[in-house]
Design an enzyme around this catalytic site. Structure first.
Site, PDB file in Angstrom:
ATOM      1  CB  SER A  22       5.759  -1.246 -15.997  1.00 27.46           C
ATOM      2  OG  SER A  22       6.090  -1.018 -14.821  1.00 27.46           O
ATOM      3  CG  LEU A  23       1.108   2.901 -13.955  1.00 33.50           C
ATOM      4  CD1 LEU A  23       0.147   3.103 -12.973  1.00 33.50           C
ATOM      5  CD2 LEU A  23       1.437   4.336 -14.677  1.00 33.50           C
ATOM      6  CB  SER A  24       7.887   0.470 -12.282  1.00 38.02           C
ATOM      7  OG  SER A  24       6.973  -0.076 -11.451  1.00 38.02           O
ATOM      8  CE  LYS A  73       6.419  -9.294  -8.642  1.00 36.15           C
ATOM      9  NZ  LYS A  73       5.315  -8.935  -7.764  1.00 36.15           N
ATOM     10  CG  ASP A 110       5.322  -6.970  -4.471  1.00 38.38           C
ATOM     11  OD1 ASP A 110       5.462  -5.626  -4.998  1.00 38.38           O
ATOM     12  OD2 ASP A 110       5.872  -7.960  -5.191  1.00 38.38           O
ATOM     13  CG  LEU A 258      -3.881  -7.245  -4.676  1.00 36.97           C
ATOM     14  CD1 LEU A 258      -2.791  -8.217  -4.812  1.00 36.97           C
ATOM     15  CD2 LEU A 258      -3.650  -6.263  -3.590  1.00 36.97           C
ATOM     16  N   GLY A 281      -5.345  -1.058  -5.885  1.00 36.43           N
ATOM     17  CA  GLY A 281      -3.889  -1.410  -5.717  1.00 36.43           C
ATOM     18  C   GLY A 281      -2.628  -0.332  -5.995  1.00 36.43           C
TER      19      GLY A 281
END
Length: 325
Positions: A22-24, A73, A110, A258, A281
């Protein structure tokens, strides 16, 4: 610059399986540094069987907020004490926010993230307004409901969802039918040799709908590759559209993928060669993250503006770095 962990350091994180890619954490920790907050954001791998235990445990240790990614999710919605109207409509939660009364508020950022580039295009005049226009959405998986919710908010006249599994496509349309009146479905056949393992029985050609579209959105994983890895080279040869389908695209159509690794994706390379406008995205990722961080700051009583530019720059630099992997 490293972050010194103290007894006062507050925790944020993202739950997923897998989630190490993840880039978060990269973009959120850049934002937290820019804000001067003693908070840290971590990637937290969680198996489906452990999700409820982890979500409740993180509340107990005073975690300030969470993002949620695949495959959790939908399942995490049942663990929230409250759902926002948008999360209920979309049927998916990607952000958990601490409630003053206890428990988590489940919401979905999102949709805002997806819409941000489209609103920017409309404001800049490059793609005009979206009301009454026609879109084709490729795929009916986890991200597709957020896309349909966003396109419905923009007032598109027709949203065609193309997918290769008839049962999933019918269920998707039924679940969105009461709030997405412009939605129709299209069984998307997979020609021999495309290499997509779950092809439906032969369906009608998608080329006509693509030729009529002002916007094409890819929500399938076809074309995705890990940054700076061997799989990126393989992904660079794959596109969700065949040569004949690509040929149907009109110059000036906006093609929105995306996926953001590799940059550009095969689909966007092919679309640009056809004279289409393109959008990957990454901006959706940045904007959904910024919207989540704003909610966490508000819940913590921090009236601070989110440094979106710092988030975007950190994510872009990380993707460009040759050591990423």
């Amino acid at each position: 610059m490293t972050h010194t962990i103290t007894g006062q350091t507050a925790l944020l994180g993202v739950l997923g399986d897998p989630v190490r890619h993840s880039l978060s954490p990269v973009m959120h920790n850049a934002a937290l540094r820019a804000l001067g907050l003693d908070w840290i954001y971590l990637a937290l791998p969680v198996a489906a069987a452990d999700l409820a235990t982890v979500v409740r445990g993180l509340e107990a240790v005073d975690c300030r907020g969470l993002n949620v990614t695949l495959p959790h999710k939908q399942a995490v919605a049942a663990l929230a004490a409250e759902l926002s109207p948008l999360a209920r409509r979309v049927g998916a939660v990607n952000t958990l926010v601490r409630r003053e009364a206890g428990g988590w508020l489940g919401t979905n950022t999102d949709v805002d993230g997806f819409l941000a580039p489209l609103r920017q295009a409309a404001a800049g005049g490059g793609a005009g307004g979206w009301s009454g226009r026609r879109a084709v959405l490729l795929g009916c998986g986890g991200s597709a409901r957020a896309v349909v919710a966003g396109l419905t908010e923009l007032g598109l006249g027709r949203i065609t969802v193309a997918a290769r599994d008839h049962g999933r496509l019918a269920a998707f349309q039924a679940s969105c039918g009461d709030w997405a009146p412009a939605l129709d479905s299209w069984l998307w056949s997979a020609p021999a040799g495309r290499g997509d393992g779950n092809a439906a029985a032969a369906g009608p050609s998608l080329a006509q709908r693509l030729n009529e579209a002002d916007l094409v959105v890819n929500s399938t994983p076809v074309g995705m590759g890990a940054p700076a890895s061997a799989s990126a080279a393989m992904a660079a040869t794959r596109s969700p559209l065949t040569a004949a389908e690509l040929e149907a695209l009109r110059p000036g159509t906006l093609v929105y993928d995306l996926i953001y690794t590799p940059r550009p994706t095969p689909l966007l390379q092919d679309a640009a060669a056809r004279g289409c406008h393109t959008q990957d995205g990454l901006e959706m990722l940045v904007q959904q993250g910024a919207a989540a961080l704003q909610l966490w700051l508000q819940a913590a009583g921090q009236a601070l503006p989110v440094p979106v530019d710092a988030m975007r720059e950190a994510a872009t630099a990380w993707l460009a770095a040759p050591t990423v992997g």
